[in-house]
Scaffold this active site. Structure first.
Site, PDB file in Angstrom:
ATOM      1  N   HIS A  91       0.825  -1.216   0.000  1.00 19.07           N
ATOM      2  CA  HIS A  91       0.000   0.000   0.000  1.00 19.07           C
ATOM      3  C   HIS A  91       0.856   1.263   0.000  1.00 19.07           C
ATOM      4  O   HIS A  91       1.924   1.301   0.614  1.00 19.07           O
ATOM      5  CB  HIS A  91      -1.025  -0.006   1.137  1.00 19.07           C
ATOM      6  N   ASP A  93      -0.230   4.405   0.985  1.00 18.49           N
ATOM      7  CA  ASP A  93      -0.545   5.430   1.988  1.00 18.49           C
ATOM      8  C   ASP A  93       0.198   5.154   3.292  1.00 18.49           C
ATOM      9  O   ASP A  93       0.693   4.058   3.530  1.00 18.49           O
ATOM     10  CB  ASP A  93      -2.056   5.482   2.260  1.00 18.49           C
ATOM     11  N   GLU A 187      -5.012   1.929   2.732  1.00 19.47           N
ATOM     12  CA  GLU A 187      -5.032   0.716   3.568  1.00 19.47           C
ATOM     13  C   GLU A 187      -5.155   1.088   5.039  1.00 19.47           C
ATOM     14  O   GLU A 187      -5.858   0.431   5.806  1.00 19.47           O
ATOM     15  CB  GLU A 187      -3.742  -0.093   3.342  1.00 19.47           C
ATOM     16  N   GLU A 188      -4.471   2.144   5.432  1.00 18.50           N
ATOM     17  CA  GLU A 188      -4.422   2.517   6.854  1.00 18.50           C
ATOM     18  C   GLU A 188      -5.762   3.012   7.380  1.00 18.50           C
ATOM     19  O   GLU A 188      -5.956   3.099   8.589  1.00 18.50           O
ATOM     20  CB  GLU A 188      -3.345   3.597   7.082  1.00 18.50           C
TER      21      GLU A 188
HETATM   22 ZN   LIG Z   1       0.815  -1.336   6.401  1.00 21.81          ZN
END
Ligand SMILES: [Zn+2]
Length: 424
Positions: A91, A93, A187-188
């Site tokens: 990911h 981000d 994702e976060e």
């Molecule tokens: Zn991660």
């Protein structure tokens, strides 16, 4: 080759990997919880475009960024036949829990052990508090300058995948299946897999490079839910409130204090224990809200935690008939274990790739989620592999160049292992 590298391949990959990592972490890609589009922030799109261009320059001709900010690209197979398509995912981000703009990475060559003081903000990496530092004496460490996170979560994973793919593209003599690459946004904030186009990705299985310590191979995550408790009181001007005012904020505070504090919290649990964690409290006399994340590895236990919250809130508010309470729970992501157990080859091949790098796979449950949680539930079995980054979501985040290089080498070996599976 420095003794700290796990293999000659890792040593060979390290310089290009560090060069990429250094560039990617400088692009601010903090994601935002209240998102109105995908990705939630423009920096993520900037990095996505950069990565897409880079993959194309390496020779992945179809590399592109879709309308939701997902980078996808294909490295064609060098073996014939019905080879399974295998995915590699990371990911772009970084967590909104620490500053992520203006990251200036520092490389500390041949870490000698002891405290590492960063130039800004008084940040200190102390092996007393971070025992993993004991294991990387002699490694080259990368940190931020102390006032931002580093962004190894997950730009270490991104840089490792690009490096592995560049190596494979430059070595067509190495057997490999078709590899599909994806770099995901947000994702976060729990949205990395929500707009992931599985049909277009078209892989038999995938691996996220989004773990931490050397050798980690994770096929189990929390099952996660969010629970929101809303208390409605009766608001009256305090001067005329005698016998009339019902204070929602006070009731909410009583609910909080009635919940267990010595167990069932993130700060008092470890390993496979779950928790009920109030992460935001807001309110007035008229209306108060408690927001919880609820986590466990066992679905039934998770439901039990939500039931406990509901019971506690309802009992306390029932003591005041004029007040009202509402408890709403919604699932966030599922434990991936069930889906991976049903398809053991995916983890078995990863174990061989990690052993091929001279490492013993370390199987730890993730006290969190990854893109793989939802992807696995949606039909793309996706365990998680280490990246060599540590102390995520903090200004003390650090990464070992040697461990990152080992992860990139494992990604190269994964391709070789899958090519062999199809040749059988
Ligand atoms: Zn991660």
């Amino acid at each position: 080759m420095s003794a700290a590298f796990t293999s000659p391949l890792a040593a060979e990959l390290a310089p290009g990997l560090l060069e990429r990592f250094d560039r990617y972490v400088r692009v601010g890609t903090t994601s935002r919880r209240e998102r109105t589009g995908s990705p939630s922030t423009p920096g993520q799109l900037e990095l996505a475009r950069m990565l897409s261009d880079e993959l194309r320059a390496i020779g992945l001709e179809d590399a592109g960024v879709d309308e939701n900010g997902y980078v996808m690209a294909t490295l064609p197979a060098t073996v014939d036949g019905g080879a399974p398509v295998v995915g590699l995912i990371a990911h772009v981000d970084t967590s909104p829990d620490a500053p992520g703009d203006g990251v200036e990475p520092l490389v500390h060559r041949s870490y000698a052990g002891g405290k590492l003081e960063l130039p800004r903000g008084g940040a200190v990496l102390d092996p007393e508090r971070m025992p993993e530092l004991h294991e990387v004496v002699g490694h080259d460490l990368v940190t931020s300058s102390g006032d931002t996170l580093l962004g190894a979560d997950d730009k270490a994973g991104v840089a490792e995948i690009v490096t592995a793919v560049a190596h494979l593209a430059a070595h067509p003599e190495l057997p490999r299946p078709t590899l599909r690459i994806a770099f995901t946004p947000d994702e976060e904030v729990g949205e990395g897999a929500s707009r992931f186009d599985l049909a277009r990705f078209g892989a038999r299985c995938a691996y996220t490079l989004d773990g931490s310590s050397l050798g980690e191979l994770q096929d189990e995550t929390f099952t996660a839910a969010e629970a929101i408790v809303t208390v409605e009181g009766v608001d009256v001007h305090p001067g005329f409130a005698t016998g009339k005012l019902v204070n929602a904020a006070r009731l909410a505070a009583r609910i909080l204090t009635a919940l267990p504090a010595d167990t069932l919290t993130p700060e008092t649990t470890a390993g496979r224990e779950g928790f009920l964690h109030p992460y935001e409290v807001s309110g007035t006399a008229a209306r108060a809200q408690l927001r919880f994340i609820v986590r466990d590895f066992d679905d039934e236990a998770l439901e039990g935690h939500v039931a406990l919250l509901r019971r506690t809130a309802e009992e306390i508010v029932a003591s005041e008939p004029r007040a009202r309470v509402r408890v709403e729970a919604r699932p966030q992501y599922p434990n991936m274990r069930r889906h991976l157990e049903a398809d053991p080859e995916v983890v078995a091949v990863a174990e061989r790739a990690i052993r091929g790098e001279g490492l013993e796979p370390v199987r730890t449950p993730i006290r969190g989620g990854t893109d793989g949680s939802l992807l696995s539930a949606n039909g793309l079995p996706t365990p998680n592999i280490f990246t060599g980054g540590h102390e995520y979501h903090s200004v003390r985040e650090w990464a070992s160049v040697q461990e990152m290089a080992a992860a990139a080498a494992v990604a190269v070996r994964l391709a070789g292992e899958w090519a062999r599976v199809t040749a059988r």
